[in-house]
Scaffold this motif. Structure first.
Motif, PDB file in Angstrom:
ATOM      1  N   LEU A 490       9.905  21.255  37.564  1.00  0.00           N
ATOM      2  CA  LEU A 490       9.888  21.921  36.410  1.00  0.00           C
ATOM      3  C   LEU A 490      10.680  23.116  36.308  1.00  0.00           C
ATOM      4  O   LEU A 490      11.212  23.703  37.273  1.00  0.00           O
ATOM      5  N   THR A 491      11.284  23.212  35.044  1.00  0.00           N
ATOM      6  CA  THR A 491      12.130  24.102  34.693  1.00  0.00           C
ATOM      7  C   THR A 491      11.455  25.183  33.706  1.00  0.00           C
ATOM      8  O   THR A 491      12.236  26.145  33.350  1.00  0.00           O
ATOM      9  N   ARG A 492      10.318  24.920  33.501  1.00  0.00           N
ATOM     10  CA  ARG A 492       9.579  25.784  32.434  1.00  0.00           C
ATOM     11  C   ARG A 492       7.959  25.785  32.736  1.00  0.00           C
ATOM     12  O   ARG A 492       7.668  24.812  33.181  1.00  0.00           O
ATOM     13  N   ALA A 493       7.249  26.909  32.610  1.00  0.00           N
ATOM     14  CA  ALA A 493       5.881  27.033  33.184  1.00  0.00           C
ATOM     15  C   ALA A 493       5.208  25.710  32.346  1.00  0.00           C
ATOM     16  O   ALA A 493       4.021  25.322  33.257  1.00  0.00           O
ATOM     17  N   ASN A 494       5.260  25.550  31.098  1.00  0.00           N
ATOM     18  CA  ASN A 494       4.361  24.667  30.503  1.00  0.00           C
ATOM     19  C   ASN A 494       4.797  23.167  30.465  1.00  0.00           C
ATOM     20  O   ASN A 494       4.582  22.463  29.813  1.00  0.00           O
ATOM     21  N   GLY A 495       5.793  22.878  31.110  1.00  0.00           N
ATOM     22  CA  GLY A 495       6.261  21.491  31.222  1.00  0.00           C
ATOM     23  C   GLY A 495       5.513  20.540  32.157  1.00  0.00           C
ATOM     24  O   GLY A 495       4.733  20.912  33.002  1.00  0.00           O
ATOM     25  N   ARG A 496       6.039  19.271  32.292  1.00  0.00           N
ATOM     26  CA  ARG A 496       5.114  18.170  33.068  1.00  0.00           C
ATOM     27  C   ARG A 496       6.300  17.827  34.049  1.00  0.00           C
ATOM     28  O   ARG A 496       5.752  17.292  35.227  1.00  0.00           O
ATOM     29  N   GLY A 497       7.538  17.938  33.943  1.00  0.00           N
ATOM     30  CA  GLY A 497       8.414  17.465  34.939  1.00  0.00           C
ATOM     31  C   GLY A 497       8.566  16.084  35.063  1.00  0.00           C
ATOM     32  O   GLY A 497       8.966  15.457  36.172  1.00  0.00           O
ATOM     33  N   LEU A 498       8.166  15.348  33.898  1.00  0.00           N
ATOM     34  CA  LEU A 498       8.426  13.792  33.844  1.00  0.00           C
ATOM     35  C   LEU A 498       9.398  13.442  33.193  1.00  0.00           C
ATOM     36  O   LEU A 498       9.889  12.191  33.142  1.00  0.00           O
ATOM     37  N   GLY A 499       9.752  13.865  32.079  1.00  0.00           N
ATOM     38  CA  GLY A 499      10.560  13.756  30.787  1.00  0.00           C
ATOM     39  C   GLY A 499      12.005  13.290  31.157  1.00  0.00           C
ATOM     40  O   GLY A 499      12.458  12.297  31.114  1.00  0.00           O
ATOM     41  N   LEU A 500      12.704  14.157  32.071  1.00  0.00           N
ATOM     42  CA  LEU A 500      13.907  13.907  32.287  1.00  0.00           C
ATOM     43  C   LEU A 500      13.966  12.880  33.342  1.00  0.00           C
ATOM     44  O   LEU A 500      15.057  12.333  33.617  1.00  0.00           O
ATOM     45  N   ALA A 501      13.009  12.633  34.179  1.00  0.00           N
ATOM     46  CA  ALA A 501      12.807  11.752  35.271  1.00  0.00           C
ATOM     47  C   ALA A 501      12.856  10.302  34.594  1.00  0.00           C
ATOM     48  O   ALA A 501      13.588   9.314  34.957  1.00  0.00           O
ATOM     49  N   ILE A 502      12.206  10.234  33.443  1.00  0.00           N
ATOM     50  CA  ILE A 502      12.378   8.984  32.491  1.00  0.00           C
ATOM     51  C   ILE A 502      13.897   8.764  32.069  1.00  0.00           C
ATOM     52  O   ILE A 502      14.094   7.483  32.095  1.00  0.00           O
ATOM     53  N   VAL A 503      14.170   9.700  31.603  1.00  0.00           N
ATOM     54  CA  VAL A 503      15.844   9.590  31.050  1.00  0.00           C
ATOM     55  C   VAL A 503      16.550   8.896  32.139  1.00  0.00           C
ATOM     56  O   VAL A 503      17.150   8.120  31.978  1.00  0.00           O
ATOM     57  N   ARG A 504      16.455   9.471  33.191  1.00  0.00           N
ATOM     58  CA  ARG A 504      17.597   9.158  34.099  1.00  0.00           C
ATOM     59  C   ARG A 504      16.877   7.603  34.519  1.00  0.00           C
ATOM     60  O   ARG A 504      18.080   6.895  34.887  1.00  0.00           O
ATOM     61  N   ARG A 505      15.843   7.272  34.635  1.00  0.00           N
ATOM     62  CA  ARG A 505      15.563   5.796  35.125  1.00  0.00           C
ATOM     63  C   ARG A 505      16.126   5.154  34.211  1.00  0.00           C
ATOM     64  O   ARG A 505      16.459   3.793  34.280  1.00  0.00           O
ATOM     65  N   VAL A 506      16.085   5.165  32.805  1.00  0.00           N
ATOM     66  CA  VAL A 506      16.258   4.371  31.694  1.00  0.00           C
ATOM     67  C   VAL A 506      17.839   4.196  31.754  1.00  0.00           C
ATOM     68  O   VAL A 506      18.375   3.052  31.646  1.00  0.00           O
ATOM     69  N   VAL A 507      18.484   5.195  31.862  1.00  0.00           N
ATOM     70  CA  VAL A 507      20.011   5.260  31.909  1.00  0.00           C
ATOM     71  C   VAL A 507      20.479   4.383  33.238  1.00  0.00           C
ATOM     72  O   VAL A 507      21.355   3.740  32.944  1.00  0.00           O
ATOM     73  N   LEU A 508      20.045   4.843  34.569  1.00  0.00           N
ATOM     74  CA  LEU A 508      20.374   4.106  35.543  1.00  0.00           C
ATOM     75  C   LEU A 508      20.163   2.506  35.360  1.00  0.00           C
ATOM     76  O   LEU A 508      21.098   1.823  35.535  1.00  0.00           O
ATOM     77  N   ALA A 509      18.926   1.986  34.748  1.00  0.00           N
ATOM     78  CA  ALA A 509      18.502   0.769  34.449  1.00  0.00           C
ATOM     79  C   ALA A 509      19.666   0.093  33.565  1.00  0.00           C
ATOM     80  O   ALA A 509      19.942  -1.223  33.657  1.00  0.00           O
ATOM     81  N   HIS A 510      20.392   0.847  32.699  1.00  0.00           N
ATOM     82  CA  HIS A 510      21.363   0.200  31.850  1.00  0.00           C
ATOM     83  C   HIS A 510      22.888   0.349  32.487  1.00  0.00           C
ATOM     84  O   HIS A 510      23.747  -0.028  31.769  1.00  0.00           O
ATOM     85  N   GLY A 511      22.998   0.880  33.885  1.00  0.00           N
ATOM     86  CA  GLY A 511      23.993   0.740  34.466  1.00  0.00           C
ATOM     87  C   GLY A 511      24.851   2.047  33.913  1.00  0.00           C
ATOM     88  O   GLY A 511      26.175   2.035  34.079  1.00  0.00           O
TER      89      GLY A 511
END
Length: 532
Positions: A490-511
């Motif tokens: 988390l980088t902010r108090a009301n965040g979930r900590g999942l959005g950027l993890a999804i971003v990275r997984r999608v980008v890596l899956a595309h090489g």
């Protein structure tokens, strides 16, 4: 009848000897080699008389030099002489010399060699310095640092030095210590910096021989070699700038079994003895360069091991998270569906007062938020199998901004979108990429103040297509940029900590690649690079 001329091959051998020598016949010097002319400052072809030669010795030496000269001229036995004598050289210095005599080329001649008494001490001093420098070279972790340290150590001992680097079929000047006037003249000649000039190996046969034979070559007369290799104008410039009597050494540099370049040394004080020390030093330089490459390879292997360990930990964590997500999806989604169905029924109930309607509205919002969390959690851990088709990245950005526009849970900063013209399509899974870009844009909007600006840019880069998103939020200063892509970081108090993890997984899956960093003006900067 005049005496027969000596064989030309013998003259050539005597000329090539680095030891000063002359041949005397009667009261006249009839032959001098390059080394003696350099020592005394004689012009080529100049043959002084014995008397003129004796004047070079110190006054206290002439008491025995002159009787020895007369004995040489008459062919008589030589008188006793001291082991060492002093002679003034063309450089103004007094040299300690030992005279050795022997039969000349014909019966009427005497050969005299002048051995430098200071040579042994000079070689020992040079060897000590080079050995000490070799120990320092082993502590270098960069090839340029090795070469710079090496040439500086050689230069401090009174030598001009340069390294010729081998690059395929070409040679190029590396680190060097030469006269500034010489370098300026070379740059005027080539019309560019000396280090940028590339010389074909075939045009430098003396260096090609050094690399092929893996053996150093000693040149008793550096200027003769310069006249063979360069135009008359260049050779004349070299002879004018550098000291008379300069000799040269070309020593091969090898890293393992691969040729690396040539260590080129020039100086009037260069002798076969110290040339041998310099040739050995060139081998030590090669060892230091090999050491640098070993360290570099070890660091690369260590980095690769660390990366694989990180991926293993992340994979294990993702596996555990996937199992938990499966349980959550099964145990939470069914009750959530029942809650949302009940909310729909309650919203149609006419007997609800204002407070009841507000409670039902809040219940619906929290149930939807919980459903979003479950969906994000499943997106974070589910296997991704992209189904690529032509996709316009800019179109996905426009679509994501349209989906997020007007959301009450998001700030409304000013968005500046800059898309380069004629952007090519990339091959990607439209659904997955839309998911990643939407999460990235939501992250930027959530981080920005209400009157801030979010800047979005789409460009082509050598690796493919780049999407850059910058916000004016609190940024990620003091945080490892790679950690922001970990689930639940988390980088902010009301965040979930999942959005950027999804971003990275999608980008890596595309090489592709994803990077995070801080903007110099404040805020965060994210970049996605996707291959075409």
């Amino acid at each position: 009848m005049s005496p027969p001329s000596p064989p030309a091959t013998l003259d050539g051998l005597l000329q090539a000897l680095p030891v000063p020598l002359f041949v005397v016949q009667g009261d006249q010097l009839v032959f001098t080699n390059v080394a003696l002319r350099a020592l005394l400052g004689l012009r080529e072809g100049e043959l002084p008389s014995v008397g003129e030669f004796n004047a070079r010795f110190s006054p206290e030496e002439r008491a025995w030099v002159e009787p020895m000269s007369r004995a040489l001229a008459r062919g008589e036995p030589l008188p006793d002489q001291p082991a060492w004598v002093r002679m003034r050289g063309a450089d103004g210095r007094r040299h300690m010399l030992s005279l050795i005599t022997g039969p000349g080329r014909i019966a009427q001649e005497q050969l005299v060699l002048l051995l430098d008494a200071e040579g042994g001490d000079a070689v020992r001093k040079l060897s000590t310095v080079l050995v000490s420098t070799a120990a320092e070279l082993l502590r270098c972790r960069d090839e340029t640092a090795v070469l710079e340290l090496a040439v500086e150590a050689v230069h401090r001992q009174g030598f001009y030095v340069s390294v010729m680097l081998l690059e395929g079929d070409f040679l190029r000047h590396g680190p060097m210590r030469q006269e500034a006037e010489s370098l300026a003249a070379a740059e005027r000649l080539y019309g560019q910096p000396v280090h940028a000039v590339r010389f074909p190996r075939a045009a430098m046969p003396h260096l090609e021989e050094v690399l092929t034979r893996r053996k150093a070559v000693f040149h008793p007369d550096a200027f003769t070699m310069a006249r063979q290799l360069h135009s008359p104008e260049v050779a004349e410039s070299i002879e004018r700038i550098y000291p008379p009597g300069s000799r040269a050494l070309d020593a091969p540099l090898f890293v393992g079994d691969e040729p690396f370049g040539v260590l080129a040394v020039q100086s009037p004080i260069l002798t076969p003895a110290n040339a041998g020390a310099l040739e050995l030093f060139a081998q030590l330089i090669g060892g230091a360069l090999e050491n640098v490459r070993h360290h570099r390879a070890a660091e690369a292997r260590l980095a690769e091991v660390s990366r694989l360990q990180g991926e293993l930990v992340a994979s294990e964590r993702l596996t555990a998270l996937g199992e938990a997500a499966g349980v959550v999806a099964h145990e939470v989604r069914n009750p959530l569906g029942a809650i949302l169905n009940t909310v729909a029924v309650l919203k149609r109930e006419p007997r609800l007062g204002p407070s009841g309607a507000a409670a039902v509205e809040m219940l619906e919002e929290e149930a939807i938020r919980l459903e979003d969390i479950v969906r994000d959690l499943l997106d974070t851990v589910r296997p991704l199998e992209p189904r690529p088709r032509p996709v316009q990245l800019g179109e996905l950005v426009h679509r994501a901004l349209g989906q997020l526009h007007g959301r009450e849970d998001l700030p409304t900063p000013h968005v500046v979108f800059d898309e380069a013209p004629d952007m090519p399509d990339l091959a990607g899974d439209e659904t997955l990429l839309q998911l990643a870009i939407t999460h990235l844009m939501r992250n930027a909007l959530q981080a920005s103040p209400a009157k801030g600006t979010v800047r979005v840019a789409v460009r082509t880069v050598p690796e493919g297509v780049s999407l850059v998103v910058e916000d004016e939020g609190p940024g990620i200063a003091g945080v490892d940029p790679q950690r922001v892509f970990e689930p639940f970081f988390l980088t902010r108090a009301n965040g979930r900590g999942l959005g950027l993890a999804i971003v990275r997984r999608v980008v890596l899956a595309h090489g592709g690649k994803v990077r995070a960093g801080a903007r110099p003006e404040g805020g965060a900067r994210f970049e996605l690079v996707l291959p075409l």
